[in-house]
Design a protein around this motif. Structure first.
Motif, PDB file in Angstrom:
ATOM      1  N   LEU A  50       0.811  -1.303   0.039  1.00  0.00           N
ATOM      2  CA  LEU A  50      -0.013   0.041   0.070  1.00  0.00           C
ATOM      3  C   LEU A  50       0.834   1.160   0.023  1.00  0.00           C
ATOM      4  CD1 LEU A  50      -3.026  -1.048   2.229  1.00  0.00           C
ATOM      5  CD2 LEU A  50      -3.117  -0.425  -0.069  1.00  0.00           C
ATOM      6  N   TYR A  51       2.064   1.291   0.651  1.00  0.00           N
ATOM      7  CA  TYR A  51       2.887   2.426   0.712  1.00  0.00           C
ATOM      8  C   TYR A  51       3.589   2.495  -0.492  1.00  0.00           C
ATOM      9  CZ  TYR A  51       7.115   5.222   1.378  1.00  0.00           C
ATOM     10  OH  TYR A  51       8.124   5.964   1.255  1.00  0.00           O
ATOM     11  N   ILE A  52       3.778   1.502  -1.225  1.00  0.00           N
ATOM     12  CA  ILE A  52       4.365   1.621  -2.822  1.00  0.00           C
ATOM     13  C   ILE A  52       3.289   2.123  -3.576  1.00  0.00           C
ATOM     14  CG2 ILE A  52       5.407   0.271  -4.773  1.00  0.00           C
ATOM     15  CD1 ILE A  52       6.802  -1.527  -2.457  1.00  0.00           C
ATOM     16  N   ALA A  53       2.114   1.685  -3.508  1.00  0.00           N
ATOM     17  CA  ALA A  53       1.023   2.200  -4.450  1.00  0.00           C
ATOM     18  C   ALA A  53       0.704   3.627  -4.065  1.00  0.00           C
ATOM     19  CB  ALA A  53      -0.362   1.363  -4.113  1.00  0.00           C
ATOM     20  N   THR A  54       0.735   4.191  -3.071  1.00  0.00           N
ATOM     21  CA  THR A  54       0.558   5.378  -2.534  1.00  0.00           C
ATOM     22  C   THR A  54       1.773   6.342  -3.060  1.00  0.00           C
ATOM     23  OG1 THR A  54      -0.389   4.834  -0.434  1.00  0.00           O
ATOM     24  CG2 THR A  54       0.454   6.968  -0.591  1.00  0.00           C
ATOM     25  N   CYS A  55       3.036   5.959  -2.957  1.00  0.00           N
ATOM     26  CA  CYS A  55       3.893   6.698  -3.602  1.00  0.00           C
ATOM     27  C   CYS A  55       3.890   6.837  -5.218  1.00  0.00           C
ATOM     28  CB  CYS A  55       5.273   6.065  -3.263  1.00  0.00           C
ATOM     29  SG  CYS A  55       5.749   6.428  -1.404  1.00  0.00           S
ATOM     30  N   ALA A  56       3.472   5.472  -5.936  1.00  0.00           N
ATOM     31  CA  ALA A  56       3.313   5.580  -7.108  1.00  0.00           C
ATOM     32  C   ALA A  56       2.317   6.336  -7.735  1.00  0.00           C
ATOM     33  CB  ALA A  56       3.172   4.201  -7.769  1.00  0.00           C
ATOM     34  N   THR A  57       1.130   6.329  -7.056  1.00  0.00           N
ATOM     35  CA  THR A  57       0.089   7.279  -7.518  1.00  0.00           C
ATOM     36  C   THR A  57       0.180   8.609  -7.250  1.00  0.00           C
ATOM     37  OG1 THR A  57      -1.260   6.790  -5.547  1.00  0.00           O
ATOM     38  CG2 THR A  57      -1.788   5.291  -7.291  1.00  0.00           C
ATOM     39  N   LEU A  82       2.028  18.261  -3.842  1.00  0.00           N
ATOM     40  CA  LEU A  82       3.618  18.335  -3.750  1.00  0.00           C
ATOM     41  C   LEU A  82       4.368  18.360  -2.302  1.00  0.00           C
ATOM     42  CD1 LEU A  82       6.231  18.199  -5.334  1.00  0.00           C
ATOM     43  CD2 LEU A  82       6.354  20.779  -5.359  1.00  0.00           C
ATOM     44  N   PRO A  83       3.925  19.142  -1.748  1.00  0.00           N
ATOM     45  CA  PRO A  83       4.177  18.966  -0.188  1.00  0.00           C
ATOM     46  C   PRO A  83       4.323  17.548   0.349  1.00  0.00           C
ATOM     47  CG  PRO A  83       3.100  21.129  -0.305  1.00  0.00           C
ATOM     48  CD  PRO A  83       2.820  20.151  -1.466  1.00  0.00           C
ATOM     49  N   ALA A  84       3.123  16.620  -0.039  1.00  0.00           N
ATOM     50  CA  ALA A  84       3.081  15.344   0.547  1.00  0.00           C
ATOM     51  C   ALA A  84       4.209  14.355   0.363  1.00  0.00           C
ATOM     52  CB  ALA A  84       1.787  14.795   0.008  1.00  0.00           C
ATOM     53  N   ALA A  85       4.975  14.858  -0.964  1.00  0.00           N
ATOM     54  CA  ALA A  85       6.184  13.893  -1.153  1.00  0.00           C
ATOM     55  C   ALA A  85       7.389  13.942  -0.207  1.00  0.00           C
ATOM     56  CB  ALA A  85       6.682  14.738  -2.655  1.00  0.00           C
ATOM     57  N   ALA A  86       7.330  15.079   0.641  1.00  0.00           N
ATOM     58  CA  ALA A  86       8.626  15.051   1.585  1.00  0.00           C
ATOM     59  C   ALA A  86       8.237  14.057   3.048  1.00  0.00           C
ATOM     60  CB  ALA A  86       8.441  16.415   2.228  1.00  0.00           C
ATOM     61  N   PRO A  87       6.983  13.945   3.550  1.00  0.00           N
ATOM     62  CA  PRO A  87       6.632  12.928   4.453  1.00  0.00           C
ATOM     63  C   PRO A  87       6.777  11.513   3.926  1.00  0.00           C
ATOM     64  CG  PRO A  87       4.730  14.599   4.189  1.00  0.00           C
ATOM     65  CD  PRO A  87       5.737  14.845   3.354  1.00  0.00           C
ATOM     66  N   LEU A  88       6.144  11.605   2.514  1.00  0.00           N
ATOM     67  CA  LEU A  88       6.162   9.832   1.911  1.00  0.00           C
ATOM     68  C   LEU A  88       7.629   9.601   1.790  1.00  0.00           C
ATOM     69  CD1 LEU A  88       3.257  10.246  -0.460  1.00  0.00           C
ATOM     70  CD2 LEU A  88       3.224   9.068   1.652  1.00  0.00           C
ATOM     71  N   ALA A  89       8.487  10.376   1.494  1.00  0.00           N
ATOM     72  CA  ALA A  89       9.901  10.087   1.455  1.00  0.00           C
ATOM     73  C   ALA A  89      10.579   9.894   2.620  1.00  0.00           C
ATOM     74  CB  ALA A  89      10.861  11.149   0.452  1.00  0.00           C
ATOM     75  N   ALA A  90      10.214  10.614   3.703  1.00  0.00           N
ATOM     76  CA  ALA A  90      10.855  10.180   4.866  1.00  0.00           C
ATOM     77  C   ALA A  90      10.251   8.980   5.751  1.00  0.00           C
ATOM     78  CB  ALA A  90      10.558  11.535   5.794  1.00  0.00           C
ATOM     79  N   ILE A  91       9.186   8.276   5.373  1.00  0.00           N
ATOM     80  CA  ILE A  91       8.741   7.296   6.343  1.00  0.00           C
ATOM     81  C   ILE A  91       9.521   6.404   6.384  1.00  0.00           C
ATOM     82  CG2 ILE A  91       6.707   5.597   6.267  1.00  0.00           C
ATOM     83  CD1 ILE A  91       4.878   8.097   5.458  1.00  0.00           C
ATOM     84  N   PRO A  92      10.203   5.599   5.293  1.00  0.00           N
ATOM     85  CA  PRO A  92      10.868   4.335   5.531  1.00  0.00           C
ATOM     86  C   PRO A  92      12.177   4.677   6.359  1.00  0.00           C
ATOM     87  CG  PRO A  92      10.736   5.255   3.002  1.00  0.00           C
ATOM     88  CD  PRO A  92      10.089   6.128   3.854  1.00  0.00           C
ATOM     89  N   TYR A  93      12.526   5.601   6.837  1.00  0.00           N
ATOM     90  CA  TYR A  93      14.024   5.890   7.374  1.00  0.00           C
ATOM     91  C   TYR A  93      13.502   6.282   8.836  1.00  0.00           C
ATOM     92  CZ  TYR A  93      15.627   6.400   2.751  1.00  0.00           C
ATOM     93  OH  TYR A  93      16.044   6.111   1.422  1.00  0.00           O
ATOM     94  N   LEU A  94      12.078   6.139   9.360  1.00  0.00           N
ATOM     95  CA  LEU A  94      11.637   6.642  10.470  1.00  0.00           C
ATOM     96  C   LEU A  94      11.410   5.459  11.536  1.00  0.00           C
ATOM     97  CD1 LEU A  94       9.031   9.271   9.940  1.00  0.00           C
ATOM     98  CD2 LEU A  94      11.412   9.750  10.325  1.00  0.00           C
ATOM     99  N   GLY A  95      11.632   4.171  11.104  1.00  0.00           N
ATOM    100  CA  GLY A  95      11.123   2.900  11.860  1.00  0.00           C
ATOM    101  C   GLY A  95       9.700   2.997  12.170  1.00  0.00           C
ATOM    102  N   SER A  96       9.118   1.816  12.296  1.00  0.00           N
ATOM    103  CA  SER A  96       7.638   1.598  12.634  1.00  0.00           C
ATOM    104  C   SER A  96       7.406   1.409  14.089  1.00  0.00           C
ATOM    105  CB  SER A  96       7.306   0.491  11.834  1.00  0.00           C
ATOM    106  OG  SER A  96       7.991  -0.695  12.261  1.00  0.00           O
ATOM    107  N   ARG A  97       8.337   1.611  14.968  1.00  0.00           N
ATOM    108  CA  ARG A  97       7.917   1.457  16.479  1.00  0.00           C
ATOM    109  C   ARG A  97       8.142   2.586  17.146  1.00  0.00           C
ATOM    110  NH1 ARG A  97       6.221  -3.577  15.811  1.00  0.00           N
ATOM    111  NH2 ARG A  97       7.631  -5.102  15.290  1.00  0.00           N
ATOM    112  N   SER A  98       8.122   3.748  16.632  1.00  0.00           N
ATOM    113  CA  SER A  98       8.006   4.919  17.376  1.00  0.00           C
ATOM    114  C   SER A  98       6.979   5.819  16.842  1.00  0.00           C
ATOM    115  CB  SER A  98       9.386   5.711  16.999  1.00  0.00           C
ATOM    116  OG  SER A  98       9.437   6.424  15.932  1.00  0.00           O
ATOM    117  N   ILE A  99       6.674   6.987  17.617  1.00  0.00           N
ATOM    118  CA  ILE A  99       5.528   7.472  17.502  1.00  0.00           C
ATOM    119  C   ILE A  99       5.666   8.630  16.230  1.00  0.00           C
ATOM    120  CG2 ILE A  99       6.094   9.608  18.939  1.00  0.00           C
ATOM    121  CD1 ILE A  99       2.500   8.489  18.376  1.00  0.00           C
ATOM    122  N   ARG A 100       6.992   8.743  15.665  1.00  0.00           N
ATOM    123  CA  ARG A 100       7.282   9.540  14.556  1.00  0.00           C
ATOM    124  C   ARG A 100       6.681   8.983  13.216  1.00  0.00           C
ATOM    125  NH1 ARG A 100      13.589   9.605  14.451  1.00  0.00           N
ATOM    126  NH2 ARG A 100      13.295   7.753  15.044  1.00  0.00           N
TER     127      ARG A 100
END
Length: 125
Positions: A50-57, A82-100
């Motif tokens: 779903l994340y890949i689909a979100t980024c692709a669309t 356009l500003p949605a691209a920044a958080p979408l690009a950052a998500i993979p680097y934040l880890g999934s266990r934190s509130i970030r």
């Protein structure tokens, strides 16, 4: 009704709808996993898909600034998204266990919605 004032959506409006649906589905699944309503241990790939689909669309919708018609509506919709691209690009680097992770993911929401609304706006010129 005069032809100049006719309501027209951008030709890329379906891409903005697809990006919004993919983003929304990803948020719903992520929330369901975080609140333990859904256990994705056996199909963890679904959230990634779903994340890949979100980024692709989102990327496809952004490209409408170059080819979408009417041009003004398409460009404004893409600029709103356009500003949605920044958080979408950052998500993979934040880890999934934190509130970030969910907080940064949710910062894209206003821009995804703004792009959708703009893509469905009328063209007055």
């Amino acid at each position: 009704m005069m032809w100049g004032s006719r309501r027209r959506r951008t030709s890329a409006a379906p891409l903005f709808v697809a990006a919004t649906v993919a983003y929304g589905a990803n948020c719903v699944l992520g929330t369901a996993v975080a609140t333990r309503l859904v256990d994705t241990r056996n199909f963890r790939w679904l959230h990634h898909a779903l994340y890949i689909a979100t980024c692709a669309t989102t990327a496809a919708a952004l490209s409408s600034a170059l080819w979408g018609r009417p041009r003004r509506v398409s460009r404004r919709a893409a600029l709103a998204l356009l500003p949605a691209a920044a958080p979408l690009a950052a998500i993979p680097y934040l880890g999934s266990r934190s509130i970030r992770h969910p907080l940064v993911a949710l910062t894209a929401a206003p821009f995804v919605i703004a792009g959708l609304v703009r893509s469905r706006r009328t063209d007055r010129k």
